[in-house]
Design a protein around this motif. Structure first.
Motif, mmCIF file in Angstrom:
data_model
loop_
_atom_site.group_PDB
_atom_site.id
_atom_site.type_symbol
_atom_site.label_atom_id
_atom_site.label_comp_id
_atom_site.label_asym_id
_atom_site.label_seq_id
_atom_site.Cartn_x
_atom_site.Cartn_y
_atom_site.Cartn_z
ATOM 1 N N THR A 15 0.832 -1.205 0.000
ATOM 2 C CA THR A 15 0.000 0.000 0.000
ATOM 3 C C THR A 15 0.867 1.256 0.000
ATOM 4 O O THR A 15 2.085 1.174 -0.163
ATOM 5 N N SER A 16 0.215 2.399 0.189
ATOM 6 C CA SER A 16 0.942 3.679 0.122
ATOM 7 C C SER A 16 1.518 4.067 1.478
ATOM 8 O O SER A 16 0.992 3.682 2.524
ATOM 9 N N ALA A 17 2.563 4.866 1.423
ATOM 10 C CA ALA A 17 3.147 5.461 2.644
ATOM 11 C C ALA A 17 3.862 6.740 2.228
ATOM 12 O O ALA A 17 4.342 6.864 1.098
ATOM 13 N N ILE A 18 3.861 7.676 3.150
ATOM 14 C CA ILE A 18 4.486 8.982 2.841
ATOM 15 C C ILE A 18 5.657 9.221 3.789
ATOM 16 O O ILE A 18 5.555 8.950 5.001
ATOM 17 N N VAL A 19 6.752 9.727 3.233
ATOM 18 C CA VAL A 19 7.885 10.162 4.057
ATOM 19 C C VAL A 19 8.150 11.634 3.713
ATOM 20 O O VAL A 19 8.245 11.989 2.537
ATOM 21 N N ILE A 20 8.228 12.442 4.748
ATOM 22 C CA ILE A 20 8.511 13.878 4.517
ATOM 23 C C ILE A 20 9.831 14.225 5.211
ATOM 24 O O ILE A 20 9.991 13.943 6.408
ATOM 25 N N SER A 21 10.744 14.808 4.439
ATOM 26 C CA SER A 21 12.010 15.266 5.022
ATOM 27 C C SER A 21 11.939 16.787 5.174
ATOM 28 O O SER A 21 11.792 17.508 4.185
ATOM 29 N N LYS A 22 12.039 17.239 6.424
ATOM 30 C CA LYS A 22 11.923 18.684 6.672
ATOM 31 C C LYS A 22 13.127 19.446 6.124
ATOM 32 O O LYS A 22 12.982 20.547 5.604
ATOM 33 N N ALA A 23 14.329 18.890 6.292
ATOM 34 C CA ALA A 23 15.528 19.593 5.815
ATOM 35 C C ALA A 23 15.490 19.767 4.299
ATOM 36 O O ALA A 23 15.860 20.823 3.774
ATOM 37 N N ASP A 24 15.018 18.723 3.601
ATOM 38 C CA ASP A 24 14.952 18.794 2.126
ATOM 39 C C ASP A 24 13.674 19.452 1.639
ATOM 40 O O ASP A 24 13.573 19.808 0.470
ATOM 41 N N ARG A 25 12.681 19.523 2.530
ATOM 42 C CA ARG A 25 11.346 20.029 2.179
ATOM 43 C C ARG A 25 10.789 19.245 0.985
ATOM 44 O O ARG A 25 10.396 19.800 -0.046
ATOM 45 N N LYS B 20 -7.338 6.939 4.207
ATOM 46 C CA LYS B 20 -7.350 7.103 5.657
ATOM 47 C C LYS B 20 -6.513 5.951 6.231
ATOM 48 O O LYS B 20 -6.681 4.811 5.811
ATOM 49 N N GLY B 21 -5.600 6.242 7.124
ATOM 50 C CA GLY B 21 -4.750 5.197 7.711
ATOM 51 C C GLY B 21 -3.373 5.107 7.064
ATOM 52 O O GLY B 21 -2.483 4.432 7.585
ATOM 53 N N THR B 22 -3.172 5.797 5.936
ATOM 54 C CA THR B 22 -1.851 5.764 5.284
ATOM 55 C C THR B 22 -0.805 6.339 6.250
ATOM 56 O O THR B 22 -1.012 7.414 6.797
ATOM 57 N N PRO B 23 0.312 5.615 6.437
ATOM 58 C CA PRO B 23 1.344 6.154 7.340
ATOM 59 C C PRO B 23 2.036 7.378 6.753
ATOM 60 O O PRO B 23 2.311 7.412 5.550
ATOM 61 N N VAL B 24 2.280 8.332 7.588
ATOM 62 C CA VAL B 24 3.030 9.549 7.185
ATOM 63 C C VAL B 24 4.156 9.724 8.199
ATOM 64 O O VAL B 24 3.902 9.958 9.379
ATOM 65 N N THR B 25 5.361 9.555 7.734
ATOM 66 C CA THR B 25 6.504 9.713 8.640
ATOM 67 C C THR B 25 7.191 11.039 8.326
ATOM 68 O O THR B 25 7.605 11.266 7.181
ATOM 69 N N ILE B 26 7.267 11.876 9.330
ATOM 70 C CA ILE B 26 7.930 13.172 9.127
ATOM 71 C C ILE B 26 9.256 13.131 9.897
ATOM 72 O O ILE B 26 9.279 12.861 11.108
#
Lengths: 371, 205
Positions: free
Chosen positions: A210-220, A341-347
């Motif tokens: 399934t889907s998952a999101i990763v967000i890198s703050k330093a790289d934006r 709904k429920g997709t993981p988002v890692t920041i």
């Protein structure tokens, strides 16, 4: 006949000799004027006091001696003393002129170096959106530099140097504040943990197909994974204080941690075009918040906050959010349609050691010694 | 006749004693007092070169007094000492007036600069307050921090005035005024920019 000649010679000689020649008095007066123009009394008070004391002592003697007639063969101590003062004074003028010029150059150089560093710091801090981390410090530096300029223009080089020195200290404090507040971006262990978090999220995507999101703050950058594979990567905008770790409501920081999409808001349900609401605060956030309250790091009046979202743009001119993650609307549509709904988002703060924040901190540290 | 001659040394001694000059203590003390007052009025700061000279005159006066005291009583002459004391007193009084005037001018200039700075900061803070609340406020957060810093800096101007450091107070106030105007312009530009967007309601973040 000879007797009359000798008498006439003696008479003419004694009549022509002044107590103190006017030229030497004028020369000392000129030296005094030069010293005043050099602001010697302010710039080098000991030198000027010494000169002034000698000059006043001799002047009083000149005034007392002015009607005195001397024989030409009589030594004139006063003239000798005045000529000595003239010589010493000339040396003092030459030395102070040199010293003052050197001080002027030091002040000019210091202003240029501190301003250069200040300019660089503004650019670097702005590039990593960490202006707010510094609070009132940048304005304090700016004011000190304006003062340094004003004192320089007034010829008060010592005061100009003092203001520049304080501005340089202020810049060093700013670098220290940045290092303390954002040091985790340069911390290898912390980066390893963030890498681990991102890796777990990608693995979860692969395992659960399934889907998952990763967000890198330093790289934006927001990266969407599907079945463990990178599907898309979009640039994002963060909170106005987004580079920081979120601590409480209204701090403008974007949280770091493992979250899930708790709800999706389509057109008409959000003011931000489309929104993916995250389950912030999670248990880790609550624990950190309680600890912050307990240790006094978080003001008692501050709540933990909430409503952290990944959303589109309400106003195209807006550069930052209050703590959310913002995407351009066309990209938001693509993302919105690919998650549930429920997709993981890692920041995370950063995914590699050479991230923009760590590089900025290193650059600031390198330049710290230069001023 | 013998008796008259016998009185001669006594008369001479009396003549010597009465003719013996004394330092002009009163004039010296008056000069010293005038110099102290000039110093207290800020002469060493506002007219430092002239103040150094008056101190030099006082030192010359004291040296002359010591020189005269070292002479045989009959040859002492304090005329120069007296003249120096009179000159020093009159010069010190002039310096006191001059320093007081310059100090007052510096103070007035500092207070004027302080007032201008206060007004500029007030305008800046009013502009910050005008900024829309909620989401749009985010763009103004760093400007708000600047405005708060300017407000805090005004205290430093007051502190410099309180310690009579008027040049520092004036330059600081001018710097605040300048910066405040720049921040106000920045806010106006930001307001014009975000004013085109719809203000949002405040919400939890």
């Amino acid at each position: 006949m000879l007797g009359w000649g000798a008498l006439a010679l003696a008479g003419s000689l004694s009549g022509c000799v002044e107590a103190v020649p006017q030229d030497v008095i004028e020369a000392v007066e000129n030296i005094d004027r030069d010293l005043m123009e050099l602001r010697a009394a302010e710039f080098s008070p000991n030198d000027y006091t010494r000169f002034a004391h000698q000059w006043m002592a001799l002047k009083s003697r000149v005034q007392a001696d002015e009607d005195l007639i001397r024989w030409p063969w009589e030594p004139n101590d006063l003239e000798i003393a005045l000529r000595q003062l003239q010589e010493e004074g000339s040396h003092t003028v030459a030395r102070l002129t040199k010293e003052r010029e050197s001080l002027r150059r030091s002040a000019e150089d210091k202003i240029a170096r501190v301003e250069d560093r200040f300019r660089m710091m503004i650019l670097q801090v702005s590039a990593i959106d960490s202006r707010l981390v510094l609070g009132q410090k940048p304005v304090e530096t700016d004011l000190l530099m304006k003062q340094a300029h004003a004192f320089y223009e007034q010829g008060r080089y010592d005061r100009s140097l003092d203001a520049s020195d304080r501005a340089a200290q202020n810049l060093a404090t700013q670098a220290a504040v940045l290092s303390s507040e954002l040091g985790r971006y340069a911390n290898r262990d912390r980066i390893s943990r963030w890498q681990e978090m991102a890796k777990d999220t990608v693995t979860w995507s692969r395992i659960h197909r399934t889907s998952a999101i990763v967000i890198s703050k330093a790289d934006r950058v927001l990266t969407l994974y599907r079945n463990g594979q990178k599907v898309l990567a979009y640039p994002v905008r963060l909170g106005f204080n987004g580079i920081r770790e979120k601590r409480y409501q209204g701090d403008g920081a974007t949280p770091e941690g493992r979250y899930r999409i708790s709800s999706k808001r389509g057109q008409g349900q959000t003011q931000f075009y489309r929104a993916l609401v995250l389950d912030y605060p999670n248990e880790d956030d609550r624990r950190r918040y309680r600890f912050g309250r307990k240790t006094g790091q978080i003001p008692t009046s501050r709540a933990i906050g909430g409503q952290i979202e990944i959303h589109g743009v309400e106003n195209e001119l807006m550069a930052q959010t209050l703590g959310c993650v913002m995407l351009d609307n066309p990209k938001m549509v693509l993302l919105y349609d690919r998650v549930d709904k429920g997709t993981p988002v890692t920041i995370v703060g950063a995914l590699h050691e050479q991230n923009s924040v760590a590089l900025t901190l290193a650059a600031l540290d390198d330049r710290r010694e230069e001023t | 006749m013998d008796k008259r001659f016998a009185m001669l040394p006594i008369i001479c001694a009396l003549l010597i004693l009465t003719a013996c000059a004394k330092p002009p203590r009163e004039q010296i003390e008056a000069a010293e007092q005038a110099i102290k007052e000039a110093q207290a009025s800020g002469a060493s700061t506002y007219v430092p070169d002239e103040y150094a000279k008056i101190e030099g005159t006082l030192a010359a006066l004291k040296k002359e007094e010591t020189d005269q005291e070292g002479k045989f009583a009959l040859f002492r002459d304090y005329g120069k000492v007296e003249q120096l004391a009179i000159n020093a007193k009159s010069e010190a009084e002039r310096l006191k007036t001059e320093a007081t005037k310059k100090k007052e001018e510096a103070k007035a200039a500092a207070l004027q600069a302080q007032q201008v700075a206060q007004e500029a900061v007030k305008t800046t803070l009013e502009l910050v307050a005008k900024a829309p609340v909620g989401k749009d406020r985010a763009a103004l957060e760093s400007i708000k921090a600047d405005a708060e810093a300017l407000k805090a800096s005004l205290n430093q101007v007051q502190m410099a005035i309180d310690t009579a450091d008027y040049p520092t107070a004036q330059t600081k106030a001018k710097a605040i005024h300048e910066k405040s105007q720049a921040v106000s312009q920045e806010i106006e530009a930001a307001l014009a920019k975000i004013g085109r967007g719809k203000p949002s309601a405040a919400k939890k973040k």
